[in-house]
Design an enzyme around this catalytic site. Structure first.
Site, short mmCIF file in Angstrom:
data_model
loop_
_atom_site.label_atom_id
_atom_site.label_comp_id
_atom_site.label_asym_id
_atom_site.label_seq_id
_atom_site.Cartn_x
_atom_site.Cartn_y
_atom_site.Cartn_z
CG ASP A 98 90.81 54.00 2.93
OD1 ASP A 98 89.76 54.03 3.62
OD2 ASP A 98 90.89 53.37 1.86
CG HIS A 132 85.75 54.92 12.15
ND1 HIS A 132 86.49 54.98 10.99
CD2 HIS A 132 84.53 54.47 11.79
CE1 HIS A 132 85.73 54.59 9.97
NE2 HIS A 132 84.55 54.26 10.44
CG LEU A 183 101.25 70.74 12.67
CD1 LEU A 183 101.99 70.30 11.42
CD2 LEU A 183 100.85 69.51 13.48
CB SER A 198 88.90 59.03 -2.28
OG SER A 198 89.14 57.66 -2.54
CD GLU A 237 107.34 64.15 -5.94
OE1 GLU A 237 107.20 63.01 -6.44
OE2 GLU A 237 107.70 65.15 -6.60
C1 IPE Z 1 88.53 58.33 1.71
O1 IPE Z 1 88.29 57.03 2.11
C2 IPE Z 1 87.89 59.30 2.67
C3 IPE Z 1 88.53 59.39 3.99
C4 IPE Z 1 89.61 58.78 4.36
C5 IPE Z 1 87.87 60.28 4.92
P1 IPE Z 1 87.04 56.20 1.56
O2 IPE Z 1 87.13 54.86 2.16
O3 IPE Z 1 85.79 56.96 1.76
O4 IPE Z 1 87.36 56.16 0.00
P2 IPE Z 1 86.87 55.15 -1.13
O5 IPE Z 1 85.38 55.06 -1.03
O6 IPE Z 1 87.53 53.84 -0.87
O7 IPE Z 1 87.36 55.76 -2.41
C1 IPE Z 2 88.74 55.61 6.58
O1 IPE Z 2 88.56 54.27 6.91
C2 IPE Z 2 88.02 56.54 7.51
C3 IPE Z 2 86.87 57.22 6.91
C4 IPE Z 2 86.49 57.15 5.69
C5 IPE Z 2 86.11 58.06 7.83
P1 IPE Z 2 87.37 53.44 6.25
O2 IPE Z 2 86.17 53.55 7.13
O3 IPE Z 2 87.14 53.85 4.86
O4 IPE Z 2 87.95 51.97 6.35
P2 IPE Z 2 87.94 50.89 5.20
O5 IPE Z 2 88.56 51.52 3.99
O6 IPE Z 2 86.53 50.51 4.96
O7 IPE Z 2 88.77 49.76 5.75
MG MG Z 3 87.92 53.27 3.07
#
Ligand code: IPE
Ligand code: IPE
Ligand code: MG
Length: 227
Positions: free
Chosen positions: A12, A30, A124, A182, A193
């Site tokens: 995230d 991304h 892996l 999430s 953990e």
């Molecule tokens: C969780 O991140 C999903 C992925 C990393 C693919 P999100 O950014 O979607 O999660 P929330 O919405 O903050 O819970």
């Molecule tokens: C996680 O990064 C990647 C995916 C959910 C695909 P985010 O796109 O959720 O980035 P933030 O959390 O908004 O910074």
């Molecule tokens: Mg996010």
């Protein structure tokens, strides 16, 4: 010392990383995030981890603006096309969890091709969670059981999940500062953990992973028992 077989990561913070770096678009995060996947996978493979399960796209991520969803889907396809040598050169098997039926047929084909070409590797296993949600996974599993008309046990339920044949998650990591799962691997993380870090995913380093593994090794895992 605890041995580490399975590491799961909620990658995230890509959007916030892009903003912090002054990019106008979240998608830059991304893009850079995908290069971290490559480097971290090689590292995990080198240090003998057996399963690395990465949350790439959740069942809830369809709620994002169409342009971002389209970008993420094409990034996934491009990643698989570009990174085939990563798998071939490092004895890495590729797997997925999640409901692939909602993806475009060209992405589905690319996923199938990568799985096929790497199925015999023994190092892996990199697992990408694509259109994955733990609730969706469990409902699909329960519906399969209902069709067969058989009562479930922990073992038979395990075998109906997308993660069948995978060991439980030892280390669950979430980057990006939030402390929630999430909808990720809720059943498989029953005794994981948990590691939460403020580091945004594109900044997450091999060294930070190593220090988490180091901490993990010292944890006394009781699984409800006494030591
Ligand atoms: C969780 O991140 C999903 C992925 C990393 C693919 P999100 O950014 O979607 O999660 P929330 O919405 O903050 O819970
Ligand atoms: C996680 O990064 C990647 C995916 C959910 C695909 P985010 O796109 O959720 O980035 P933030 O959390 O908004 O910074
Ligand atoms: Mg996010």
């Amino acid at each position: 010392m605890q041995s580490v077989k399975h590491i799961a990561i909620i990658m995230d913070g890509n959007g916030r990383w892009a903003k912090k770096q002054g990019f106008l678009k979240r998608i830059k995060g991304h893009e850079v995030g995908a290069t971290r996947v490559r480097e971290l996978t090689i590292h995990a493979s080198n240090i003998g981890i057996k399963y690395l399960t990465l949350y790439a796209f959740s069942t809830e991520n369809w709620k994002r603006p169409k342009a971002e969803v389209t970008f993420l889907m094409s990034l996934l396809e491009e990643y698989l096309k570009k990174e085939l040598p990563l798998f071939l050169d490092n004895n890495i098997r590729f797997e997925t969890i999640g409901d692939l039926s909602k993806l475009s047929s060209s992405l589905q084909n690319q996923v199938a091709l990568t799985k096929e070409k790497t199925a015999h590797f023994t190092g892996l296993t990199q697992v990408l969670a694509i259109n994955y949600g733990a609730k969706d996974e469990m409902i699909r599993a329960m519906n399969k059981a209902i069709k067969v008309g058989k009562e479930l046990s922990e073992e038979s339920f395990d075998a109906l999940l997308d993660t069948k044949n995978m060991p439980p998650v030892d280390i669950m990591i979430r980057t990006g500062g939030d402390k929630r799962l999430s909808n990720y691997l809720l059943w498989q993380s029953a005794y994981s953990e948990l590691f939460f870090t403020d580091t945004l995913w594109p900044d997450f380093s091999n060294e930070e992973l190593d220090s988490m593994i180091e901490k993990f090794r010292k944890i006394e895992r009781r699984f409800g028992g006494l030591t």
